[in-house]
Each structure stands twice: as C-alpha cells, then as structure tokens.
Design a protein around this motif. Structure first.
Motif, PDB file in Angstrom:
ATOM      1  N   LEU A 129       0.748  -1.183   0.118  1.00 43.89           N
ATOM      2  CA  LEU A 129       0.034   0.126   0.054  1.00 43.89           C
ATOM      3  C   LEU A 129       0.881   1.470   0.095  1.00 43.89           C
ATOM      4  CD1 LEU A 129      -2.626  -1.011   2.603  1.00 43.89           C
ATOM      5  CD2 LEU A 129      -2.965  -1.070   0.235  1.00 43.89           C
ATOM      6  N   LEU A 130       2.035   1.092   0.836  1.00 39.45           N
ATOM      7  CA  LEU A 130       2.822   2.369   0.936  1.00 39.45           C
ATOM      8  C   LEU A 130       3.466   2.617  -0.357  1.00 39.45           C
ATOM      9  CD1 LEU A 130       4.372   4.360   2.535  1.00 39.45           C
ATOM     10  CD2 LEU A 130       6.125   2.724   3.021  1.00 39.45           C
ATOM     11  N   LYS A 131       4.306   1.607  -0.892  1.00 40.84           N
ATOM     12  CA  LYS A 131       4.849   1.850  -2.163  1.00 40.84           C
ATOM     13  C   LYS A 131       3.932   2.292  -3.406  1.00 40.84           C
ATOM     14  CE  LYS A 131       8.926   0.900  -0.347  1.00 40.84           C
ATOM     15  NZ  LYS A 131       9.539  -0.370  -0.805  1.00 40.84           N
ATOM     16  N   LYS A 132       2.936   1.696  -3.515  1.00 41.92           N
ATOM     17  CA  LYS A 132       1.960   1.983  -4.751  1.00 41.92           C
ATOM     18  C   LYS A 132       1.599   3.480  -4.573  1.00 41.92           C
ATOM     19  CE  LYS A 132       1.621  -2.110  -6.897  1.00 41.92           C
ATOM     20  NZ  LYS A 132       1.615  -2.449  -8.365  1.00 41.92           N
ATOM     21  N   SER A 133       1.261   3.677  -3.244  1.00 40.93           N
ATOM     22  CA  SER A 133       0.656   5.394  -3.229  1.00 40.93           C
ATOM     23  C   SER A 133       1.785   6.407  -3.323  1.00 40.93           C
ATOM     24  CB  SER A 133       0.239   5.359  -1.533  1.00 40.93           C
ATOM     25  OG  SER A 133      -0.719   4.642  -1.205  1.00 40.93           O
ATOM     26  N   MET A 134       3.028   6.152  -3.095  1.00 43.95           N
ATOM     27  CA  MET A 134       4.094   6.875  -3.142  1.00 43.95           C
ATOM     28  C   MET A 134       4.281   6.856  -4.902  1.00 43.95           C
ATOM     29  SD  MET A 134       5.079   8.108  -0.435  1.00 43.95           S
ATOM     30  CE  MET A 134       3.196   7.842   0.230  1.00 43.95           C
ATOM     31  N   ALA A 135       4.075   5.837  -5.577  1.00 40.23           N
ATOM     32  CA  ALA A 135       4.397   5.818  -7.011  1.00 40.23           C
ATOM     33  C   ALA A 135       3.008   6.517  -7.744  1.00 40.23           C
ATOM     34  CB  ALA A 135       4.246   4.348  -7.251  1.00 40.23           C
ATOM     35  N   ALA A 136       2.040   6.602  -7.068  1.00 42.41           N
ATOM     36  CA  ALA A 136       0.827   7.452  -7.495  1.00 42.41           C
ATOM     37  C   ALA A 136       1.074   8.708  -7.341  1.00 42.41           C
ATOM     38  CB  ALA A 136      -0.425   6.863  -6.765  1.00 42.41           C
ATOM     39  N   LEU A 137       1.817   9.134  -6.179  1.00 40.03           N
ATOM     40  CA  LEU A 137       2.135  10.628  -6.067  1.00 40.03           C
ATOM     41  C   LEU A 137       3.231  11.026  -7.202  1.00 40.03           C
ATOM     42  CD1 LEU A 137       1.919  10.687  -1.954  1.00 40.03           C
ATOM     43  CD2 LEU A 137       0.572  11.971  -3.683  1.00 40.03           C
ATOM     44  N   GLU A 138       4.060  10.172  -7.222  1.00 43.89           N
ATOM     45  CA  GLU A 138       4.865  10.690  -8.214  1.00 43.89           C
ATOM     46  C   GLU A 138       4.516  10.733  -9.703  1.00 43.89           C
ATOM     47  OE1 GLU A 138       9.507   8.856  -9.829  1.00 43.89           O
ATOM     48  OE2 GLU A 138       8.356   8.010  -7.647  1.00 43.89           O
ATOM     49  N   THR A 139       3.635   9.805  -9.896  1.00 43.55           N
ATOM     50  CA  THR A 139       3.141   9.727 -11.303  1.00 43.55           C
ATOM     51  C   THR A 139       2.196  11.025 -11.569  1.00 43.55           C
ATOM     52  OG1 THR A 139       3.216   7.387 -11.339  1.00 43.55           O
ATOM     53  CG2 THR A 139       1.533   8.508 -12.924  1.00 43.55           C
ATOM     54  N   THR A 140       1.642  11.315 -10.811  1.00 45.41           N
ATOM     55  CA  THR A 140       0.559  12.489 -10.907  1.00 45.41           C
ATOM     56  C   THR A 140       1.324  13.808 -10.458  1.00 45.41           C
ATOM     57  OG1 THR A 140      -0.182  12.373  -8.688  1.00 45.41           O
ATOM     58  CG2 THR A 140      -1.375  10.923 -10.394  1.00 45.41           C
ATOM     59  N   GLY A 141       2.417  13.765  -9.661  1.00 43.41           N
ATOM     60  CA  GLY A 141       2.966  14.949  -9.422  1.00 43.41           C
ATOM     61  C   GLY A 141       2.228  15.749  -7.987  1.00 43.41           C
ATOM     62  N   MET A 142       1.290  14.875  -7.616  1.00 40.31           N
ATOM     63  CA  MET A 142       0.415  15.807  -6.631  1.00 40.31           C
ATOM     64  C   MET A 142       1.104  15.692  -5.187  1.00 40.31           C
ATOM     65  SD  MET A 142      -3.562  14.959  -7.367  1.00 40.31           S
ATOM     66  CE  MET A 142      -4.265  15.391  -8.994  1.00 40.31           C
ATOM     67  N   LYS A 143       0.809  16.645  -4.253  1.00 39.18           N
ATOM     68  CA  LYS A 143       1.362  16.735  -3.205  1.00 39.18           C
ATOM     69  C   LYS A 143       0.480  16.503  -2.246  1.00 39.18           C
ATOM     70  CE  LYS A 143       5.656  17.611  -4.240  1.00 39.18           C
ATOM     71  NZ  LYS A 143       6.966  16.670  -3.781  1.00 39.18           N
ATOM     72  N   ARG A 144      -0.593  15.917  -2.041  1.00 38.75           N
ATOM     73  CA  ARG A 144      -1.572  15.623  -1.058  1.00 38.75           C
ATOM     74  C   ARG A 144      -2.150  14.316  -1.257  1.00 38.75           C
ATOM     75  NH1 ARG A 144      -3.997  19.643   1.827  1.00 38.75           N
ATOM     76  NH2 ARG A 144      -3.186  21.284   0.352  1.00 38.75           N
ATOM     77  N   LEU A 145      -2.069  13.643  -0.368  1.00 41.22           N
ATOM     78  CA  LEU A 145      -2.571  12.209  -0.312  1.00 41.22           C
ATOM     79  C   LEU A 145      -3.660  12.077   0.584  1.00 41.22           C
ATOM     80  CD1 LEU A 145      -2.338   9.041  -0.927  1.00 41.22           C
ATOM     81  CD2 LEU A 145      -0.813   8.909   0.706  1.00 41.22           C
ATOM     82  N   VAL A 146      -4.782  11.669   0.248  1.00 45.36           N
ATOM     83  CA  VAL A 146      -6.209  11.238   1.231  1.00 45.36           C
ATOM     84  C   VAL A 146      -6.064   9.735   1.439  1.00 45.36           C
ATOM     85  CG1 VAL A 146      -8.603  11.372   1.149  1.00 45.36           C
ATOM     86  CG2 VAL A 146      -7.365  13.486   0.670  1.00 45.36           C
ATOM     87  N   VAL A 147      -6.378   9.319   2.628  1.00 45.67           N
ATOM     88  CA  VAL A 147      -6.477   7.869   2.911  1.00 45.67           C
ATOM     89  C   VAL A 147      -7.945   7.550   3.646  1.00 45.67           C
ATOM     90  CG1 VAL A 147      -5.335   5.899   3.997  1.00 45.67           C
ATOM     91  CG2 VAL A 147      -4.087   7.498   3.368  1.00 45.67           C
ATOM     92  N   ALA A 148      -8.635   6.826   2.819  1.00 45.00           N
ATOM     93  CA  ALA A 148     -10.045   6.356   3.434  1.00 45.00           C
ATOM     94  C   ALA A 148     -10.448   4.859   3.254  1.00 45.00           C
ATOM     95  CB  ALA A 148     -10.907   7.472   2.584  1.00 45.00           C
ATOM     96  N   GLY A 149     -11.371   4.545   4.162  1.00 46.84           N
ATOM     97  CA  GLY A 149     -11.724   3.211   4.288  1.00 46.84           C
ATOM     98  C   GLY A 149     -11.182   2.700   5.581  1.00 46.84           C
ATOM     99  N   GLY A 150     -11.739   1.393   5.899  1.00 42.37           N
ATOM    100  CA  GLY A 150     -11.736   0.937   7.267  1.00 42.37           C
ATOM    101  C   GLY A 150     -10.127   0.518   7.395  1.00 42.37           C
ATOM    102  N   VAL A 151      -9.383   0.298   6.549  1.00 37.43           N
ATOM    103  CA  VAL A 151      -8.082  -0.275   6.774  1.00 37.43           C
ATOM    104  C   VAL A 151      -7.220   1.120   6.963  1.00 37.43           C
ATOM    105  CG1 VAL A 151      -5.786  -1.253   5.785  1.00 37.43           C
ATOM    106  CG2 VAL A 151      -8.312  -2.278   5.277  1.00 37.43           C
ATOM    107  N   GLY A 152      -7.695   2.197   6.660  1.00 37.86           N
ATOM    108  CA  GLY A 152      -6.893   3.475   6.904  1.00 37.86           C
ATOM    109  C   GLY A 152      -6.756   3.765   8.243  1.00 37.86           C
TER     110      GLY A 152
END
Length: 346
Positions: A252-275
């Motif tokens: 979950l961590l590595k994929k989230s960081m990859a998504a931030l890098e791909t999009t160039g965004m500087k904000r991450l939102v985590v939602a759902g029970g596992v959050g």
C-alpha cells in the motif's frame, strides 16, 4: 441545507445530519452508529439476512438519537440521502426504503449516494480537511483503489485490486491463524507483539510497474506458512501476524508513493476501514513527510461505514452541482456499482 444521511450497505447502521451553508465545507451536526459485529461473530462472517433485519430494528432509533443530539427536528431536513450501492442488496434496500419513505412523508427530495464516494470524501469530516486535487488511497474490506481526485464527481482510477482487497487479506489471514471475527483489527493488535521480519511473505505486484494491487497470493502464502508451523503456530502467531501486516502495508505504501510521483501531486487522502491501521498511518506519515506531501485521514471513528460520510457526500455533490436530489420516491439499489460508472454519470 440540512441533509439526513442513512448508511446500511453491510453490517453497520449509520445515521447522521450534515449542514451545508454556501460554499464552505459542510459541517457534521450529529451522527450515530450501530455495529453488528457481536451478532455476526458466532457465524465467522456477515449473514446478509440477519444484517438486513437488524438494520430495520436500528435505523429509526438511531435517527431519533441523532436529532436529539443535534437539537433539530425532522421537519427541518431538506434532503434525505441514503447508500444506493455497492453493498448487500437486502441491507441496501432497508436504508433506501426508509429514506424514500421519510422523503415522501416530509415532501422533501432524496438522493442515492455511492458508498465508495462516501469513504472517499469522509476526510472532509475531519478537523484537518483536504483540498482538491489529491491522490486518494481507498482501502477497505471490499475495495483497494488509487484515484486521482480533481473535485467532487471528478475521479480517475489509477489502479485497483485484481482479486482480494487489502481488508480481505487482513481478515482472511487472521481467520487462517484462528483469530476471532472480524479478523483484521485482531491481527493488527497481535502484530504489535511480533517480529515483522520473522517470515518473508510475498509482496504481490510490488514491482509490476503499474498501480494495481493483488493480495490473494499473500493469503495463500500465509496459509502455507501456518500449515508449516503446525503445532508451533500458537507460539509464532504474533510473528506471522506482524509479517502479514508488514507485507500488506509495504504494498500500500509503495503504490501510494508511486501514484503521487506519477501524478506530481503533493496531497494524499487515505480512506476506508484499513485506513485506521496504525502501522499504515505511521509509515505513510513518515514517507509523506520525507517527500513534502500532506496526508489526510478521516477521524478514527469515521473510518468504518457510517452515516456521516453518506450525508457529507450528498451535501458536497449538491453543493458542487454534480447531483440533483429527486422528489420521486420509487427506488432501486446497486449491489455492484463501479466508481468509474459514477464518474461517467457525473
């Protein structure tokens, strides 16, 4: 605008009041929640018929509690929102039926809400709400997705699970270890006592080059390791739990960081029970801090299914002009309802 929200998609009955004033973020006025965990524990999982019947018993008393807590009257409600899907068909029908009956009795419009959009927008209920745009990690018992979110109703799926969701991996692995239902929280607590490096479990699709997830193979590896341990499983259970959690969190961590890098965004939102998982939050906080990224979560008590997220999603959709509440009270539900279908409709 006062929105009454009703959530009944699975094994939690939730009711809430959210108030929207102008362009500001809507405010939660009150919410109440009943969990069916104790009822389903004897069966080791959710029994749909029992879930539906319990929703019938709980929804109106919870609504009375919410109105009393908020100091508001039923007649003050402007819109009645409910979870239309996805979820258990019978459970969804309870919330939809009650919402539409209330709407008809009051002469007020109703709005069916996508359950996942409720989770996606739930961090706006927190004391530190995010701002658009952001990358969202939606991680729960039934769904694991990464999304680009440019605004209410403007979602692009970047990656999703091709089999088991992260929450399923927690729950199924816990069951293989003989932990009580629901297994995910039990596994997370037990993992605090174990060695995360004790067993080298697979990290499926970690180096796939895309943002998709797969957790079925991890569950199989846990089952194989549990069988190998045999009589030693009880003594090594904490280590196996810690190793399982470490594998899930790393993906979950590595994929989230990859998504931030791909999009160039500087904000991450985590939602759902596992959050709500403490190890996931700790590692995401550290990784985002190193990259200068802001990370947002719902309040811990709003990570699981609840009425507040449904009322908030409805209020935000109405406020953004991407939905219109209907004065028609015939209803249907959508047990299967992909979030990208909602995007197309928006």
């Amino acid at each position: 605008m006062l929105v009454l929200g009703i959530e009944s998609s699975c094994d939690e009955t939730g009711v809430a009041l959210v108030e929207s004033n102008g362009s500001a973020t809507p405010l939660l006025r009150a919410h109440a929640l009943h969990s069916q965990i104790a009822m389903h524990q004897a069966y080791g999982g959710v029994v749909p018929e029992l879930a539906s019947r319990d929703h019938i018993r709980r929804v109106l008393p919870l609504a009375q509690t919410v109105f009393a807590e908020a100091g508001r009257q039923l007649a003050e409600v402007d819109v009645v929102a409910y979870t239309r899907g996805p979820g258990l068909a019978g459970a969804l029908l309870v919330g939809a039926g009650v919402a539409c009956a209330l709407g008809a009795a009051l002469g007020k419009p109703v709005l069916g809400v996508h359950h996942l959009e409720g989770h996606l927008l739930s961090p706006f209920l927190s004391v530190d709400p995010p701002e658009f745009p952001f990358v969202a990690l939606l991680v729960s018992g039934g769904h694991t997705q990464l999304m680009r979110v440019d605004g209410v109703g403007h979602y692009e799926i970047l990656g999703e699970t091709i089999d088991d969701a992260a929450g399923e991996a927690f729950d199924k692995s816990a069951k293989l270890m003989g932990l009580p239902y629901p297994g995910g929280p039990w596994l997370a607590r037990l993992a605090e006592q174990g060695d995360a490096a004790a067993f080298r479990l697979p990290r499926p699709l970690l180096h796939s080059g895309d943002l998709d997830f797969s957790f079925a193979g991890l569950k199989t590896a846990v089952m194989t390791q549990a069988k190998k341990l045999g009589d030693q499983l009880e003594a090594r259970k904490a280590d196996l739990a810690a190793s399982t959690q470490a594998a899930i969190v790393e993906v979950l961590l590595k994929k989230s960081m990859a998504a931030l890098e791909t999009t160039g965004m500087k904000r991450l939102v985590v939602a759902g029970g596992v959050g709500a998982n403490h190890d996931l939050r700790r590692q995401l906080d550290a990784a985002c801090a190193r990259r200068g990224v802001r990370v947002h979560y719902p309040e811990l008590h709003l990570c699981t299914d609840n009425g507040a997220m449904i009322a908030m999603a409805a209020a935000m959709r109405l406020q953004a002009g991407v939905a219109e509440a209907s004065p028609r009270y015939a209803f249907d539900v959508k047990p299967r309802w992909p979030l990208d279908a909602l995007q197309a409709a928006a």
